[in-house]
Design a protein around this motif. Structure first.
Motif, PDB file in Angstrom:
ATOM      1  N   LEU A  18      41.806  41.298  45.520  1.00 27.00           N
ATOM      2  CA  LEU A  18      41.741  40.823  44.625  1.00 27.00           C
ATOM      3  C   LEU A  18      40.643  40.193  43.899  1.00 27.00           C
ATOM      4  O   LEU A  18      39.981  40.122  42.766  1.00 27.00           O
ATOM      5  N   ILE A  19      39.541  39.794  44.739  1.00 22.80           N
ATOM      6  CA  ILE A  19      38.056  39.476  44.708  1.00 22.80           C
ATOM      7  C   ILE A  19      37.824  40.372  43.382  1.00 22.80           C
ATOM      8  O   ILE A  19      36.890  40.341  42.925  1.00 22.80           O
ATOM      9  N   ILE A  20      37.530  42.273  44.378  1.00 20.59           N
ATOM     10  CA  ILE A  20      36.777  43.190  43.595  1.00 20.59           C
ATOM     11  C   ILE A  20      37.147  43.236  42.080  1.00 20.59           C
ATOM     12  O   ILE A  20      36.450  43.311  41.333  1.00 20.59           O
ATOM     13  N   SER A  21      38.828  43.405  42.114  1.00 17.26           N
ATOM     14  CA  SER A  21      39.201  43.617  41.169  1.00 17.26           C
ATOM     15  C   SER A  21      38.975  42.385  39.876  1.00 17.26           C
ATOM     16  O   SER A  21      38.368  42.794  38.809  1.00 17.26           O
ATOM     17  N   MET A  26      35.527  40.788  35.276  1.00 17.42           N
ATOM     18  CA  MET A  26      34.911  40.650  34.127  1.00 17.42           C
ATOM     19  C   MET A  26      33.429  41.096  33.857  1.00 17.42           C
ATOM     20  O   MET A  26      33.096  40.779  32.996  1.00 17.42           O
ATOM     21  N   ILE A  27      32.809  41.983  34.876  1.00 19.34           N
ATOM     22  CA  ILE A  27      31.999  42.478  34.426  1.00 19.34           C
ATOM     23  C   ILE A  27      31.653  43.684  33.148  1.00 19.34           C
ATOM     24  O   ILE A  27      30.866  43.963  32.269  1.00 19.34           O
ATOM     25  N   ASP A  28      32.739  44.295  33.349  1.00 13.22           N
ATOM     26  CA  ASP A  28      33.499  44.956  32.430  1.00 13.22           C
ATOM     27  C   ASP A  28      33.472  44.801  30.887  1.00 13.22           C
ATOM     28  O   ASP A  28      34.298  43.503  30.669  1.00 13.22           O
ATOM     29  N   VAL A  29      32.602  45.509  29.834  1.00  9.37           N
ATOM     30  CA  VAL A  29      32.828  45.109  28.897  1.00  9.37           C
ATOM     31  C   VAL A  29      33.337  45.625  27.704  1.00  9.37           C
ATOM     32  O   VAL A  29      33.613  44.949  26.556  1.00  9.37           O
ATOM     33  N   GLY A  30      34.640  45.823  28.480  1.00  9.43           N
ATOM     34  CA  GLY A  30      35.882  46.200  27.688  1.00  9.43           C
ATOM     35  C   GLY A  30      36.481  45.601  27.277  1.00  9.43           C
ATOM     36  O   GLY A  30      36.562  44.365  27.858  1.00  9.43           O
ATOM     37  N   ASP A  31      38.089  45.917  26.723  1.00 10.51           N
ATOM     38  CA  ASP A  31      38.205  44.776  25.967  1.00 10.51           C
ATOM     39  C   ASP A  31      39.513  43.853  27.708  1.00 10.51           C
ATOM     40  O   ASP A  31      39.544  44.336  28.449  1.00 10.51           O
TER      41      ASP A  31
END
Length: 447
Positions: A18-21, A26-31
């Motif tokens: 859960l923490i990793i996902s 949050m880091i991903d720049v996608g939608d």
């Protein structure tokens, strides 16, 4: 692995997933959509559960085959080989599913270029996690073993102490019973002599009370007491019993269990007849590091079978104090008992438990410090080397300078591992022992 442990591991891995996902999302720049988060959650779960449970099963399997405390080298070698093979297979399998099957990357690019670096980075990261797991297992095993050793030593000490106290408590009634028998015989034969015997017996009994709580006394103390006791016996038997003491000043510095001579003198009088025409000759001397009490055998029939309390008491007390044995020799002509003379005073029962506990604790603490140092070095290596390669890749991919610190630091980590897990230490100890044995042989030759 039992069901309860599987549930616990799965729950822990779920929290980690859960923490990793969430972090990746949050880091991903996608939608930022629910569907995209669920995809990250499933991909992260594949890595987390495959690598996490795989290493957990490997750890449990190795624990069932090798003991961390008794087979440290074998366990470490098996862990290194098994962890490398397992994590390479799991990382390549998860990356292939993620990048080729899910993201649609080409099969050819999977084993070269950026994807190859990602494979290498994931392998190092999974090895880091696996190393932490093995380190935790080792420390828990060492802690459990140290606690078990301390508990066992405490139980041994308490048992031995109780046994020793029980043996010492036999001395009072044993001495009193025999002395009263002698006194009873003298009252009718010679009342005035019985009075003197009573006075002498009170002095001797004072010594018994003073010495019975000691584990050991000097040979000199025991001999002086035995001479006083022999004078008491000679008062009654006169020339029917003779005593001969041959003890050097050097031998008097050794140690024996208290009241051992008194018990053996009582046994000699009790089991043999003595007359003026056939006197009982008792000799006390030292031979080959043993205090020997010998008498000519003039065995008489006793109305009741002997219980053997006195001699058994001495043997048992020596067994609790030393590995050296009490020897008993009997022939048609003589009866002889050999008491080992110890060169140093042993505080057997009163200091046994604390010293063993302290020794076990210090040994465990030292071992844990060694392990903390090694695993700290290993973790730093696994974290910073991939980071250096990442910097190398981003700044100057044409020249891979990061291999040099990886090689130099890697040699240092390997050397640290040899020292920590005893591979180097065994060689040092063997050489030291070999050198000491050689020196001892030289000393013997000169002597």
């Amino acid at each position: 692995m039992n069901l309860e442990k599987i549930k616990k591991n799965a729950l822990n891995l779920l929290y980690i997933n859960l923490i990793i996902s969430v972090l990746i999302f949050m880091i991903d720049v996608g939608d930022k959509t629910i569907q995209r988060y669920l995809l990250y959650f499933l991909i992260s779960a594949m890595y987390t559960f495959c690598i996490g449970l795989g290493n957990s099963y490997l750890n449990d399997y190795l624990d069932s085959k090798f003991s961390w405390t008794e087979q440290t080298k074998e366990r470490t070698i098996a862990a290194v080989i098994g962890t490398l093979l397992l994590n390479i297979i799991l990382v390549y399998a998860c990356n292939y599913i993620n990048f080729v099957l899910i993201q649609g990357k080409s099969h050819e690019k999977f084993f070269n270029g950026d994807l190859n670096f990602i494979n290498w980075f994931f392998i190092n990261f999974s090895l880091l996690i696996a190393a932490i797991g093995h380190a935790r297992g080792f420390m828990l095993a060492m802690k459990k073993n140290a606690k078990q050793e301390i508990v066992e030593q405490k139980l041994i000490a308490k048992s031995a102490n109780a046994q020793f106290e029980s043996l010492k408590n036999q001395l009072d009634p044993h001495f009193l019973f025999n002395s009263l028998n002698v006194l009873d015989s003298l009252i009718e034969e010679n009342p005035s002599l019985a009075q003197r015997f009573t006075n002498s017996m009170s002095k001797i009994y004072r010594y018994v009370l003073e010495q019975k709580d000691k584990e050991m006394v000097t040979v000199e103390e025991e001999i002086n007491f035995a001479k006083t006791y022999c004078e008491l016996l000679q008062t009654r038997f006169e020339d029917a019993v003779t005593f001969e003491f041959t003890i050097s000043e050097e031998d008097k510095k050794g140690f024996v269990v208290p009241l051992s001579l008194q018990l053996l003198l009582e046994n000699a009088i009790k089991h043999n007849f003595a007359t003026s025409s056939k006197p009982l000759n008792i000799k006390i001397f030292v031979e080959n590091g043993n205090l020997i009490i010998e008498n000519n055998l003039q065995q008489r029939e006793l109305p009741h079978k002997s219980t053997g309390v006195g001699l058994a008491n001495i043997v048992s007390r020596y067994n609790l104090l030393t590995d050296r044995n009490v020897f008993i020799e009997k022939s048609e002509a003589f009866f002889r008992v050999k008491l080992p003379i110890l060169k140093e005073k042993i505080k057997a029962m009163n200091t046994f438990s604390p010293s063993q506990e302290q020794s076990a604790y210090e040994k465990a603490a030292k071992r844990v410090e060694e392990l903390k140092g090694f695993y700290g070095n290993l973790i730093s290596y696994c974290v910073f080397i991939p980071f250096l390669f990442f910097i190398n890749w981003r700044t100057n991919p044409s020249y891979w300078w990061a291999f040099w610190p990886m090689l130099g630091w890697g040699i240092g980590v390997a050397s640290h591992a040899f020292k920590t897990f005893g591979i180097g230490r065994d060689w040092e100890e063997r050489q030291i022992k070999k050198y000491m044995e050689k020196e001892d042989e030289n000393d013997k030759k000169w002597k």
